[in-house]
Design a protein around this motif. Structure first.
Motif, PDB file in Angstrom:
ATOM      1  N   LEU A 299       3.579   0.880   2.760  1.00 37.13           N
ATOM      2  CA  LEU A 299       3.192  -0.080   3.780  1.00 37.13           C
ATOM      3  C   LEU A 299       3.060  -1.474   3.190  1.00 37.13           C
ATOM      4  O   LEU A 299       2.600  -1.647   2.061  1.00 37.13           O
TER       5      LEU A 299
ATOM      6  N   TYR B 192      -4.718  -3.755  13.244  1.00 35.08           N
ATOM      7  CA  TYR B 192      -6.025  -4.404  13.219  1.00 35.08           C
ATOM      8  C   TYR B 192      -6.662  -4.349  14.598  1.00 35.08           C
ATOM      9  O   TYR B 192      -5.990  -4.563  15.624  1.00 35.08           O
TER      10      TYR B 192
ATOM     11  N   LEU C  18      -7.526  -3.666   0.893  1.00 27.39           N
ATOM     12  CA  LEU C  18      -8.460  -2.912   1.715  1.00 27.39           C
ATOM     13  C   LEU C  18      -8.626  -1.508   1.151  1.00 27.39           C
ATOM     14  O   LEU C  18      -7.662  -0.911   0.684  1.00 27.39           O
TER      15      LEU C  18
ATOM     16  N   TYR D 204      -9.552  -0.750  11.781  1.00 31.23           N
ATOM     17  CA  TYR D 204      -8.118  -0.606  12.019  1.00 31.23           C
ATOM     18  C   TYR D 204      -7.892   0.760  12.664  1.00 31.23           C
ATOM     19  O   TYR D 204      -8.716   1.662  12.535  1.00 31.23           O
TER      20      TYR D 204
ATOM     21  N   GLY E 194       2.958  -3.861   8.498  1.00 30.66           N
ATOM     22  CA  GLY E 194       4.263  -3.523   9.026  1.00 30.66           C
ATOM     23  C   GLY E 194       4.332  -2.048   9.386  1.00 30.66           C
ATOM     24  O   GLY E 194       3.362  -1.314   9.229  1.00 30.66           O
TER      25      GLY E 194
ATOM     26  N   TYR F 131     -14.526  -4.192   9.014  1.00 27.13           N
ATOM     27  CA  TYR F 131     -13.239  -4.262   9.708  1.00 27.13           C
ATOM     28  C   TYR F 131     -12.928  -2.882  10.288  1.00 27.13           C
ATOM     29  O   TYR F 131     -13.249  -1.861   9.697  1.00 27.13           O
TER      30      TYR F 131
ATOM     31  N   SER G 258       2.518   7.970  12.440  1.00 25.91           N
ATOM     32  CA  SER G 258       3.774   7.476  11.868  1.00 25.91           C
ATOM     33  C   SER G 258       3.987   5.969  12.029  1.00 25.91           C
ATOM     34  O   SER G 258       5.089   5.488  11.843  1.00 25.91           O
ATOM     35  N   GLN G 259       2.933   5.242  12.382  1.00 24.05           N
ATOM     36  CA  GLN G 259       3.041   3.790  12.463  1.00 24.05           C
ATOM     37  C   GLN G 259       2.153   3.145  11.403  1.00 24.05           C
ATOM     38  O   GLN G 259       1.325   3.810  10.784  1.00 24.05           O
ATOM     39  N   GLY G 260       2.308   1.847  11.186  1.00 24.84           N
ATOM     40  CA  GLY G 260       1.427   1.131  10.290  1.00 24.84           C
ATOM     41  C   GLY G 260       0.068   0.907  10.924  1.00 24.84           C
ATOM     42  O   GLY G 260      -0.066   0.919  12.146  1.00 24.84           O
ATOM     43  N   PRO G 261      -0.973   0.706  10.119  1.00 23.38           N
ATOM     44  CA  PRO G 261      -2.301   0.431  10.678  1.00 23.38           C
ATOM     45  C   PRO G 261      -2.288  -0.831  11.537  1.00 23.38           C
ATOM     46  O   PRO G 261      -1.603  -1.801  11.237  1.00 23.38           O
TER      47      PRO G 261
ATOM     48  N   HIS H  39     -13.222  -7.288  13.607  1.00 28.07           N
ATOM     49  CA  HIS H  39     -14.087  -7.337  12.444  1.00 28.07           C
ATOM     50  C   HIS H  39     -15.344  -8.135  12.774  1.00 28.07           C
ATOM     51  O   HIS H  39     -15.362  -8.909  13.755  1.00 28.07           O
TER      52      HIS H  39
ATOM     53  N   TYR I   4       0.853  -1.180   0.000  1.00 25.52           N
ATOM     54  CA  TYR I   4       0.000   0.000   0.000  1.00 25.52           C
ATOM     55  C   TYR I   4       0.897   1.240   0.000  1.00 25.52           C
ATOM     56  O   TYR I   4       2.055   1.196   0.415  1.00 25.52           O
TER      57      TYR I   4
ATOM     58  N   GLN J 254      -4.565   3.738  13.308  1.00 25.51           N
ATOM     59  CA  GLN J 254      -3.201   4.099  12.943  1.00 25.51           C
ATOM     60  C   GLN J 254      -2.737   5.220  13.858  1.00 25.51           C
ATOM     61  O   GLN J 254      -3.267   6.331  13.806  1.00 25.51           O
TER      62      GLN J 254
ATOM     63  N   PHE K 242      -9.299   2.069   2.262  1.00 27.52           N
ATOM     64  CA  PHE K 242      -9.331   2.974   3.411  1.00 27.52           C
ATOM     65  C   PHE K 242      -9.929   4.305   2.998  1.00 27.52           C
ATOM     66  O   PHE K 242      -9.658   4.803   1.908  1.00 27.52           O
ATOM     67  N   GLY K 243     -10.736   4.900   3.875  1.00 24.31           N
ATOM     68  CA  GLY K 243     -11.149   6.290   3.699  1.00 24.31           C
ATOM     69  C   GLY K 243     -10.191   7.176   4.474  1.00 24.31           C
ATOM     70  O   GLY K 243      -9.023   6.832   4.648  1.00 24.31           O
ATOM     71  N   LYS K 244     -10.696   8.308   4.951  1.00 25.24           N
ATOM     72  CA  LYS K 244      -9.852   9.198   5.747  1.00 25.24           C
ATOM     73  C   LYS K 244      -9.948   8.901   7.238  1.00 25.24           C
ATOM     74  O   LYS K 244      -9.165   9.405   8.033  1.00 25.24           O
TER      75      LYS K 244
ATOM     76  N   TYR L   3     -10.052   3.650  11.253  1.00 25.34           N
ATOM     77  CA  TYR L   3     -10.610   3.396   9.932  1.00 25.34           C
ATOM     78  C   TYR L   3     -11.657   2.283   9.997  1.00 25.34           C
ATOM     79  O   TYR L   3     -11.377   1.200  10.536  1.00 25.34           O
TER      80      TYR L   3
END
Lengths: 116, 113
Positions: free
Chosen positions: A91, B46, B101, B36, A108, B34, B41-44, B49, A35, B38, B103-105, B87
């Motif tokens: 990502l 989970y 996936l 998620y 990640g 689902y 500065s990190q990854g989403p 769901h 992504y 964030q 994602f919106g805002k 999200y």
């Protein structure tokens, strides 16, 4: 599970250079996703692999982008002739196949790219 | 996949329950909801769901309305570390399909001390 890992975490490059990012999925996860996320937006899907086969590509994945997963384990994403618009967080996510729970994607930490 | 609508931002006091709404009025029968989050500065990450029944895990609860057109994510006792963008994502499952996936805002949840 040790989690999805990505390397490098940060990359600064000059316009026109090539860059390559690596993603190591959770072990035994046969699906791997890439992504891209720009500032203030949610992540956008680029492409995914099932084992070593690249099965779907988004229209966002221009000809300058190429992804590989040669042995069905780690994956690389290469951007050729980088442009300033490529600056983003890249990502990686992975999942198993099977039930919806098994297909849950785990992400990640991302690689943040800045193109000068 | 069906589109989702979320408020852009919400505040919640630390220690209180945070209730994050999501509308997905065009959801179809085989689409799951689902969530998620964030952190900056990190990854989403989970969270949870569900399809049509309410779900609970160690992080949160997911309440889906009977008509499945909306859902609410509940963080029962919000802490400052829950400040993040949340999200809500609808994703089809067809026993083999593997869509990316969408994602919106999201909703930027700010936990106030």
């Amino acid at each position: 599970d040790t989690g999805v890992s990505q390397d490098p975490r940060h990359k600064i490059t000059k316009r026109g250079q090539n860059v390559t990012f690596r993603c190591d999925p959770i072990s035994e996860h046969n699906r791997l996703y890439w992504y891209r996320q720009t500032l203030g937006q949610g992540p956008e899907f680029l492409t995914y692999f099932q084992n070593e086969a690249q099965l779907e590509k988004s229209r966002l994945l221009s000809d300058r982008f190429s992804a590989e997963r040669p042995k069905g384990s780690f994956s690389t994403l290469e951007i050729q002739r980088t442009e300033q618009g490529d600056s983003a967080m890249y990502l990686c996510a992975s999942s198993r196949t099977g039930s919806p729970s098994q297909e849950t994607q785990y992400f990640g930490p991302g690689t943040r790219l800045l193109v000068l | 996949d069906a589109k989702t609508t979320q408020p852009p931002s919400m505040d919640c006091a630390e220690g209180r329950a945070a209730n994050l709404p999501c509308n997905h009025s065009t959801i179809s029968g085989n689409e799951y909801v689902y969530w998620y989050r964030q952190i900056h500065s990190q990854g989403p990450q989970y969270i949870i769901h569900g399809l049509k029944n309410n779900e609970t895990n160690e992080m949160a609860s997911l309440i889906i309305t009977e008509d499945r057109k909306s859902s609410t994510l509940i963080l029962p006792h919000a802490t400052l570390r829950d400040t993040a963008v949340y999200y809500c994502i609808v994703r089809g499952y067809s026993g083999g399909g593997a869509d990316g996936l969408t994602f919106g805002k999201g909703t930027h949840l700010i936990i106030q001390p």
